[in-house]
Design a protein around this motif. Structure first.
Motif, PDB file in Angstrom:
ATOM      1  N   ILE A 153       0.837  -1.206   0.000  1.00 50.01           N
ATOM      2  CA  ILE A 153       0.000   0.000   0.000  1.00 50.01           C
ATOM      3  C   ILE A 153       0.868   1.250   0.000  1.00 50.01           C
ATOM      4  CG2 ILE A 153      -1.569   1.367   1.426  1.00 50.01           C
ATOM      5  CD1 ILE A 153      -2.879  -0.813  -0.243  1.00 50.01           C
ATOM      6  N   VAL A 154       1.951   1.244   0.748  1.00 46.99           N
ATOM      7  CA  VAL A 154       2.855   2.402   0.782  1.00 46.99           C
ATOM      8  C   VAL A 154       3.407   2.670  -0.620  1.00 46.99           C
ATOM      9  CG1 VAL A 154       5.068   3.253   1.637  1.00 46.99           C
ATOM     10  CG2 VAL A 154       3.465   2.147   3.209  1.00 46.99           C
ATOM     11  N   LYS A 155       3.775   1.601  -1.338  1.00 45.86           N
ATOM     12  CA  LYS A 155       4.303   1.759  -2.702  1.00 45.86           C
ATOM     13  C   LYS A 155       3.237   2.299  -3.642  1.00 45.86           C
ATOM     14  CE  LYS A 155       7.803  -1.919  -2.432  1.00 45.86           C
ATOM     15  NZ  LYS A 155       8.224  -3.235  -2.979  1.00 45.86           N
ATOM     16  N   LEU A 156       2.008   1.777  -3.530  1.00 43.63           N
ATOM     17  CA  LEU A 156       0.930   2.248  -4.400  1.00 43.63           C
ATOM     18  C   LEU A 156       0.572   3.697  -4.075  1.00 43.63           C
ATOM     19  CD1 LEU A 156      -1.448  -0.866  -4.545  1.00 43.63           C
ATOM     20  CD2 LEU A 156      -0.022   0.067  -6.390  1.00 43.63           C
ATOM     21  N   ASP A 157       0.561   4.040  -2.796  1.00 45.24           N
ATOM     22  CA  ASP A 157       0.253   5.406  -2.393  1.00 45.24           C
ATOM     23  C   ASP A 157       1.255   6.380  -3.020  1.00 45.24           C
ATOM     24  OD1 ASP A 157      -1.423   6.806   0.129  1.00 45.24           O
ATOM     25  OD2 ASP A 157       0.434   7.835  -0.420  1.00 45.24           O
ATOM     26  N   GLN A 158       2.524   5.998  -3.007  1.00 44.30           N
ATOM     27  CA  GLN A 158       3.560   6.843  -3.596  1.00 44.30           C
ATOM     28  C   GLN A 158       3.412   6.909  -5.113  1.00 44.30           C
ATOM     29  OE1 GLN A 158       7.075   4.914  -2.047  1.00 44.30           O
ATOM     30  NE2 GLN A 158       7.059   6.121  -0.149  1.00 44.30           N
ATOM     31  N   ALA A 159       3.133   5.779  -5.732  1.00 41.30           N
ATOM     32  CA  ALA A 159       3.007   5.723  -7.192  1.00 41.30           C
ATOM     33  C   ALA A 159       1.825   6.555  -7.676  1.00 41.30           C
ATOM     34  CB  ALA A 159       2.842   4.268  -7.648  1.00 41.30           C
ATOM     35  N   TYR A 160       0.740   6.549  -6.909  1.00 42.65           N
ATOM     36  CA  TYR A 160      -0.469   7.270  -7.304  1.00 42.65           C
ATOM     37  C   TYR A 160      -0.471   8.722  -6.823  1.00 42.65           C
ATOM     38  CZ  TYR A 160      -2.360   2.544  -8.094  1.00 42.65           C
ATOM     39  OH  TYR A 160      -2.575   1.258  -8.534  1.00 42.65           O
ATOM     40  N   GLY A 161       0.538   9.110  -6.025  1.00 41.21           N
ATOM     41  CA  GLY A 161       0.562  10.457  -5.481  1.00 41.21           C
ATOM     42  C   GLY A 161      -0.621  10.719  -4.568  1.00 41.21           C
ATOM     43  N   ALA A 162      -0.964   9.715  -3.758  1.00 39.54           N
ATOM     44  CA  ALA A 162      -2.171   9.791  -2.916  1.00 39.54           C
ATOM     45  C   ALA A 162      -1.950  10.481  -1.574  1.00 39.54           C
ATOM     46  CB  ALA A 162      -2.721   8.388  -2.685  1.00 39.54           C
ATOM     47  N   ASN A 163      -0.702  10.925  -1.328  1.00 37.92           N
ATOM     48  CA  ASN A 163      -0.401  11.701  -0.114  1.00 37.92           C
ATOM     49  C   ASN A 163      -0.822  10.970   1.163  1.00 37.92           C
ATOM     50  OD1 ASN A 163       0.656  13.951   1.221  1.00 37.92           O
ATOM     51  ND2 ASN A 163      -1.336  14.987   1.263  1.00 37.92           N
ATOM     52  N   LYS A 164      -0.538   9.668   1.212  1.00 36.44           N
ATOM     53  CA  LYS A 164      -0.801   8.802   2.365  1.00 36.44           C
ATOM     54  C   LYS A 164      -2.287   8.534   2.632  1.00 36.44           C
ATOM     55  CE  LYS A 164       3.539   9.825   4.770  1.00 36.44           C
ATOM     56  NZ  LYS A 164       4.172  10.232   6.046  1.00 36.44           N
ATOM     57  N   THR A 165      -3.140   8.947   1.701  1.00 38.49           N
ATOM     58  CA  THR A 165      -4.574   8.660   1.856  1.00 38.49           C
ATOM     59  C   THR A 165      -4.839   7.170   1.845  1.00 38.49           C
ATOM     60  OG1 THR A 165      -5.213  10.747   0.819  1.00 38.49           O
ATOM     61  CG2 THR A 165      -6.874   9.010   0.865  1.00 38.49           C
ATOM     62  N   LEU A 166      -4.171   6.451   0.948  1.00 39.43           N
ATOM     63  CA  LEU A 166      -4.372   5.005   0.869  1.00 39.43           C
ATOM     64  C   LEU A 166      -3.849   4.301   2.117  1.00 39.43           C
ATOM     65  CD1 LEU A 166      -3.515   4.160  -2.855  1.00 39.43           C
ATOM     66  CD2 LEU A 166      -5.760   4.286  -1.762  1.00 39.43           C
TER      67      LEU A 166
END
Length: 270
Positions: A56-69
């Protein structure tokens, strides 16, 4: 037969899909970021495959989700401890900015005392085993951890005055007053706001029954309508808008928050 997908996994999978789409990435793009095959991303988004925090941390970074995920993943893990009947509701509440809850019959689950929740559950599910009743009560109490969070949503509750006085589960007068005291405490602590529609109100906009509206920072508002076995989710924007309008009309017929609090305190002295 394939393994069933829990409401929590399915709901969180939808969050992953929406975050990827908001980033204008395909499942192939996401798979390349994680160095996995696209079917793995598909499994995450359908809820068919569990996803760990590292991923999830990797996906959050890849999507630019700002730790929302990351935050929503933690919310989903809390929801996984809840009975399936309440799982999806708990995830919705946890990820909302605002929750609007209208109840014409009983106190909403977020403010029920354990005694009230047990009595109500026994009434609603007559003949159920003690174990089943206790599991449902435990799930309802688990949901209430939302009220203890610093980042809890704004919770607006509207109830009919009859809710204050309606007995459930054979509860004593003292137990019913303890339920009212619980609501008074939450209002005075500022964890939620309650308005009461008085018995003498001349309009009744809530004739179709209890419902909730959830607003979010990252997607359109949803609504849900309570029925005997679960919550019917409402996604259609026109229907959600209608629910918002009805809730506003109910607030217009209700006493102010200060007047409602006084009414609750009066009930404690009856």
């Amino acid at each position: 037969m394939g393994k069933s997908v829990s409401a929590v996994q399915k709901s969180f999978g939808g969050e992953l899909r929406r975050a990827r789409e908001a980033a204008n990435m395909t499942q192939v793009d996401a798979a390349n970021e994680l160095q996995v095959v696209p079917s793995t991303i598909s499994g995450y988004e359908r809820g068919a495959r569990k996803v760990d925090l590292k991923t999830i941390v990797k996906l959050d970074q890849a999507y630019g989700a700002n730790k929302t995920l990351v935050r929503k993943w933690h919310d989903s893990q809390r929801g996984a401890e809840i009975d399936p009947w309440f799982q999806e509701l708990s995830v919705l509440e946890s990820s909302s900015l605002e929750v609007r809850d209208y109840q014409p019959i009983v106190w909403p689950g977020l403010v029920q005392t354990e005694t009230y929740a047990r009595g109500l559950t026994q009434d609603v599910w007559p003949g159920s085993s003690t174990k089943s009743i206790e599991e449902l009560v435990r799930s309802r109490m688990k949901r209430q951890e939302l009220l203890e969070r610093d980042d809890r949503p704004l919770i607006l509750i509207v109830v009919e005055e009859e809710v204050i006085h309606r007995r459930v589960g054979g509860l004593s007068k003292a137990q019913m007053q303890a339920q009212v005291q619980r609501v008074v405490h939450e209002v005075e602590e500022g964890t939620l706001r309650v308005q009461v529609i008085p018995q003498g109100a001349c309009r009744h906009h809530g004739g179709t029954g209890p419902f909730r509206v959830y607003t979010f920072a990252d997607r359109p508002a949803h609504a849900s309508a309570e029925h005997m076995t679960s919550e019917a989710r409402i996604y259609d924007s026109k229907m959600v808008s209608h629910c918002m309008t009805v809730f506003g009309l109910l607030q217009g017929e209700a006493l102010s928050t200060a007047e409602s609090l006084e009414l609750l305190k009066e009930a404690l002295n009856e």
